[in-house]
Design a protein around this motif. Structure first.
Motif, mmCIF file in Angstrom:
data_model
loop_
_atom_site.group_PDB
_atom_site.id
_atom_site.type_symbol
_atom_site.label_atom_id
_atom_site.label_comp_id
_atom_site.label_asym_id
_atom_site.label_seq_id
_atom_site.Cartn_x
_atom_site.Cartn_y
_atom_site.Cartn_z
ATOM 1 N N ARG A 1 34.853 39.461 20.638
ATOM 2 C CA ARG A 1 34.178 40.609 20.805
ATOM 3 C C ARG A 1 34.633 41.612 21.843
ATOM 4 O O ARG A 1 33.960 42.509 22.294
ATOM 5 C CB ARG A 1 32.939 40.166 21.124
ATOM 6 N N SER A 2 35.840 41.244 22.471
ATOM 7 C CA SER A 2 36.067 41.996 23.801
ATOM 8 C C SER A 2 36.861 43.444 23.173
ATOM 9 O O SER A 2 37.371 44.241 24.019
ATOM 10 C CB SER A 2 37.208 41.382 24.680
ATOM 11 N N HIS A 3 36.765 43.556 21.777
ATOM 12 C CA HIS A 3 37.273 44.813 21.376
ATOM 13 C C HIS A 3 36.418 45.955 21.458
ATOM 14 O O HIS A 3 36.983 47.072 21.164
ATOM 15 C CB HIS A 3 38.029 44.642 19.896
ATOM 16 N N LYS A 4 35.123 45.569 21.869
ATOM 17 C CA LYS A 4 34.160 46.682 21.566
ATOM 18 C C LYS A 4 33.408 46.946 23.065
ATOM 19 O O LYS A 4 33.383 48.329 23.072
ATOM 20 C CB LYS A 4 33.155 45.958 20.757
ATOM 21 N N ARG A 5 33.419 45.969 23.791
ATOM 22 C CA ARG A 5 32.461 46.337 25.192
ATOM 23 C C ARG A 5 33.518 46.482 26.119
ATOM 24 O O ARG A 5 33.203 45.848 27.337
ATOM 25 C CB ARG A 5 31.549 45.313 25.053
ATOM 26 N N LYS A 6 34.538 47.044 26.469
ATOM 27 C CA LYS A 6 35.391 47.577 27.686
ATOM 28 C C LYS A 6 34.586 48.403 28.486
ATOM 29 O O LYS A 6 34.290 49.422 28.273
ATOM 30 C CB LYS A 6 36.578 47.777 27.328
ATOM 31 N N PRO A 7 34.314 48.184 29.759
ATOM 32 C CA PRO A 7 33.829 49.178 30.799
ATOM 33 C C PRO A 7 34.965 50.032 31.141
ATOM 34 O O PRO A 7 36.096 49.961 30.755
ATOM 35 C CB PRO A 7 33.435 48.269 32.018
ATOM 36 N N LEU A 8 34.511 51.244 31.670
ATOM 37 C CA LEU A 8 35.497 52.240 31.953
ATOM 38 C C LEU A 8 36.481 51.920 32.995
ATOM 39 O O LEU A 8 37.752 52.299 32.806
ATOM 40 C CB LEU A 8 34.795 53.366 32.578
ATOM 41 N N ARG A 9 36.423 50.853 33.729
ATOM 42 C CA ARG A 9 37.250 50.451 34.577
ATOM 43 C C ARG A 9 38.528 49.889 33.879
ATOM 44 O O ARG A 9 39.658 50.021 34.221
ATOM 45 C CB ARG A 9 36.726 49.474 35.858
ATOM 46 N N MET A 10 38.234 49.005 32.889
ATOM 47 C CA MET A 10 39.249 48.376 32.120
ATOM 48 C C MET A 10 39.978 49.518 31.312
ATOM 49 O O MET A 10 41.015 49.153 31.110
ATOM 50 C CB MET A 10 38.559 47.236 31.304
ATOM 51 N N LEU A 11 39.342 50.479 30.776
ATOM 52 C CA LEU A 11 39.959 51.295 29.895
ATOM 53 C C LEU A 11 40.760 52.453 30.593
ATOM 54 O O LEU A 11 41.821 52.865 29.996
ATOM 55 C CB LEU A 11 38.824 52.293 29.248
ATOM 56 N N LEU A 12 40.409 52.664 31.940
ATOM 57 C CA LEU A 12 41.439 53.645 32.649
ATOM 58 C C LEU A 12 42.293 53.217 33.480
ATOM 59 O O LEU A 12 43.151 53.924 33.940
ATOM 60 C CB LEU A 12 40.189 54.636 33.565
ATOM 61 N N GLY A 13 42.238 51.992 33.750
ATOM 62 C CA GLY A 13 43.147 51.166 34.671
ATOM 63 C C GLY A 13 44.125 50.311 33.755
ATOM 64 O O GLY A 13 44.496 50.938 32.676
ATOM 65 N N SER A 14 44.750 49.223 34.357
ATOM 66 C CA SER A 14 45.614 48.699 33.445
ATOM 67 C C SER A 14 45.058 47.981 32.249
ATOM 68 O O SER A 14 43.992 47.585 32.322
ATOM 69 C CB SER A 14 46.298 47.607 34.548
ATOM 70 N N ALA A 15 46.167 47.746 31.391
ATOM 71 C CA ALA A 15 45.765 46.922 30.186
ATOM 72 C C ALA A 15 45.476 45.457 30.343
ATOM 73 O O ALA A 15 45.084 44.572 29.387
ATOM 74 C CB ALA A 15 46.471 47.382 28.904
ATOM 75 N N ARG A 16 45.977 45.125 31.538
ATOM 76 C CA ARG A 16 45.850 43.830 31.897
ATOM 77 C C ARG A 16 44.765 43.365 32.786
ATOM 78 O O ARG A 16 44.250 44.080 33.426
ATOM 79 C CB ARG A 16 47.468 43.376 32.772
ATOM 80 N N ALA A 17 44.278 42.169 32.819
ATOM 81 C CA ALA A 17 43.040 41.679 33.849
ATOM 82 C C ALA A 17 43.240 40.301 33.929
ATOM 83 O O ALA A 17 43.926 39.584 33.235
ATOM 84 C CB ALA A 17 41.853 42.186 33.046
ATOM 85 N N SER A 18 42.733 39.912 35.132
ATOM 86 C CA SER A 18 42.958 38.614 35.504
ATOM 87 C C SER A 18 41.906 37.591 34.727
ATOM 88 O O SER A 18 40.977 38.446 34.219
ATOM 89 C CB SER A 18 42.602 38.473 36.980
ATOM 90 N N GLN A 19 41.997 36.567 34.543
ATOM 91 C CA GLN A 19 41.413 35.601 33.808
ATOM 92 C C GLN A 19 39.858 35.856 34.360
ATOM 93 O O GLN A 19 38.735 35.567 33.651
ATOM 94 C CB GLN A 19 41.868 34.111 33.777
ATOM 95 N N GLU A 20 39.861 35.688 35.789
ATOM 96 C CA GLU A 20 38.502 35.854 36.374
ATOM 97 C C GLU A 20 37.798 37.152 36.075
ATOM 98 O O GLU A 20 36.429 37.091 35.835
ATOM 99 C CB GLU A 20 38.689 35.498 37.913
ATOM 100 N N ALA A 21 38.380 38.170 35.784
ATOM 101 C CA ALA A 21 37.850 39.457 35.465
ATOM 102 C C ALA A 21 37.266 39.461 34.133
ATOM 103 O O ALA A 21 36.271 40.055 33.757
ATOM 104 C CB ALA A 21 38.466 40.503 35.766
ATOM 105 N N VAL A 22 38.061 38.924 33.179
ATOM 106 C CA VAL A 22 37.792 38.776 31.936
ATOM 107 C C VAL A 22 36.536 37.780 31.593
ATOM 108 O O VAL A 22 35.573 38.241 30.795
ATOM 109 C CB VAL A 22 39.195 38.408 30.959
ATOM 110 N N TYR A 23 36.516 36.791 32.238
ATOM 111 C CA TYR A 23 35.437 35.830 32.334
ATOM 112 C C TYR A 23 34.178 36.591 32.672
ATOM 113 O O TYR A 23 33.025 36.270 32.109
ATOM 114 C CB TYR A 23 35.686 34.617 33.012
ATOM 115 N N ARG A 24 34.020 37.378 33.811
ATOM 116 C CA ARG A 24 33.165 37.889 34.306
ATOM 117 C C ARG A 24 32.483 39.049 33.495
ATOM 118 O O ARG A 24 31.173 39.098 33.194
ATOM 119 C CB ARG A 24 33.503 38.786 35.451
ATOM 120 N N GLN A 25 33.504 39.720 32.769
ATOM 121 C CA GLN A 25 32.893 40.710 31.720
ATOM 122 C C GLN A 25 32.370 40.224 30.460
ATOM 123 O O GLN A 25 31.417 40.751 30.064
ATOM 124 C CB GLN A 25 33.964 41.512 31.425
#
Length: 286
Positions: free
Chosen positions: A218-242
């Motif tokens: 379900r992470s194809h739907k609910r990306k916050p703006l910081r993830m859309l405007l920044g890098s397409a990569r994210a740490s595991q911790e950031a993904v878990y938090r979101q």
């Protein structure tokens, strides 16, 4: 990729990479393309659409809805004879290093413990133009798979690319893998044009110790703006938090296991440590 990199892409007129991040843009693009095709249906090769399917028990509407809800459907599995044909092809073809695609080629049998016969560390070896394989062509043109793609995208894809890669088991560190362009071991989402969906198939038995695909449902739907405007990569911790660790799934299964995925979700590959993985990926874009 940061704001400066995005700005450079805008200057380079690569708007699809920028705008394709936004689900609203993809939905609007899908609606527009669908309307155009309704008025001017694309020409089809009747031979391709009349061919028998490899996925006789597939329930297309249910599969499409599952991808819409969760970003993935797991269970579109290849029959054994197709798996065997693709594996035989990949065992016999020359391979190129992911970090040196124009460098010396090698064979699967040349690699041991993630090291090629010439001493080069080898995280991934790719087959050039795998669509040359007749069995791969059968998968690409399968009428059930193409119907799933068409219904999910809302239109026919304009571009299809095919990848057939060996991921080699080794004790290589994550940092060494990243240095050698095996960056997909980190969480990321794809931006392939304005609209896209991938079909992937394990051609070898695959588990978390041999390169299994990991993703966040379900992470194809609910990306916050910081993830859309920044890098397409994210740490595991950031993904878990979101999205919550409970939404993480590891796709494991025997040879032939297939899944269709909206790769705008966060996903990654497990670094193979105990077994090699051969995977076929077909990208349906725009």
């Amino acid at each position: 990729m940061g704001i400066a990199s995005i700005a450079r892409r805008i200057k380079q007129k690569n708007l699809a990479y920028i705008l394709g991040r936004f689900r609203t843009v993809r939905v609007a693009y899908s609606s527009g393309r669908g309307a155009v095709e309704f008025l001017r249906p694309p020409r089809k090769s009747m031979g391709k659409w009349l061919m028998p399917t490899l996925f006789g028990d597939a329930k297309i509407a249910d599969i499409v809805q599952t991808i819409r809800d969760e970003a993935v459907f797991v269970g579109l599995n290849l029959p054994g004879h197709i798996v065997d044909e693709i594996k035989t092809f990949a065992l016999s073809e020359p391979l190129h290093a992911i970090y040196d695609p124009k460098g010396p080629t090698f064979r699967y049998s040349d690699v041991s413990g993630g090291v090629a016969a010439d001493g080069r560390p080898m995280p991934i070896g790719g087959v050039s133009d795998p669509a040359r394989c007749p069995a791969v062509q059968k998968v690409i043109n399968d009428p059930v798979l193409r119907s799933i793609v068409r219904k999910y995208l809302g239109h026919e894809p304009r571009k299809i690319t095919t990848i057939l890669d060996w991921s080699f088991a080794s004790s290589m560190s994550d940092e060494e893998r990243r240095r050698l362009k095996h960056g997909v071991i980190d969480y990321h989402y794809d931006v392939e044009g304005y609209n896209f969906v991938y079909a992937s198939f394990y051609i070898t038995d695959t588990d978390r110790y041999s390169g299994a695909h990991v993703m966040m449902k379900r992470s194809h739907k609910r990306k916050p703006l910081r993830m859309l405007l920044g890098s397409a990569r994210a740490s595991q911790e950031a993904v878990y938090r979101q999205y919550g660790q409970e939404n993480e799934i590891t796709i494991e299964g025997p040879a032939g296991t297939g899944f269709v995925q909206d790769t705008s979700c966060f996903h990654r590959a497990s670094p193979p440590t105990l077994g090699d993985r051969l995977m076929l990926a077909i990208r349906f874009i725009n």
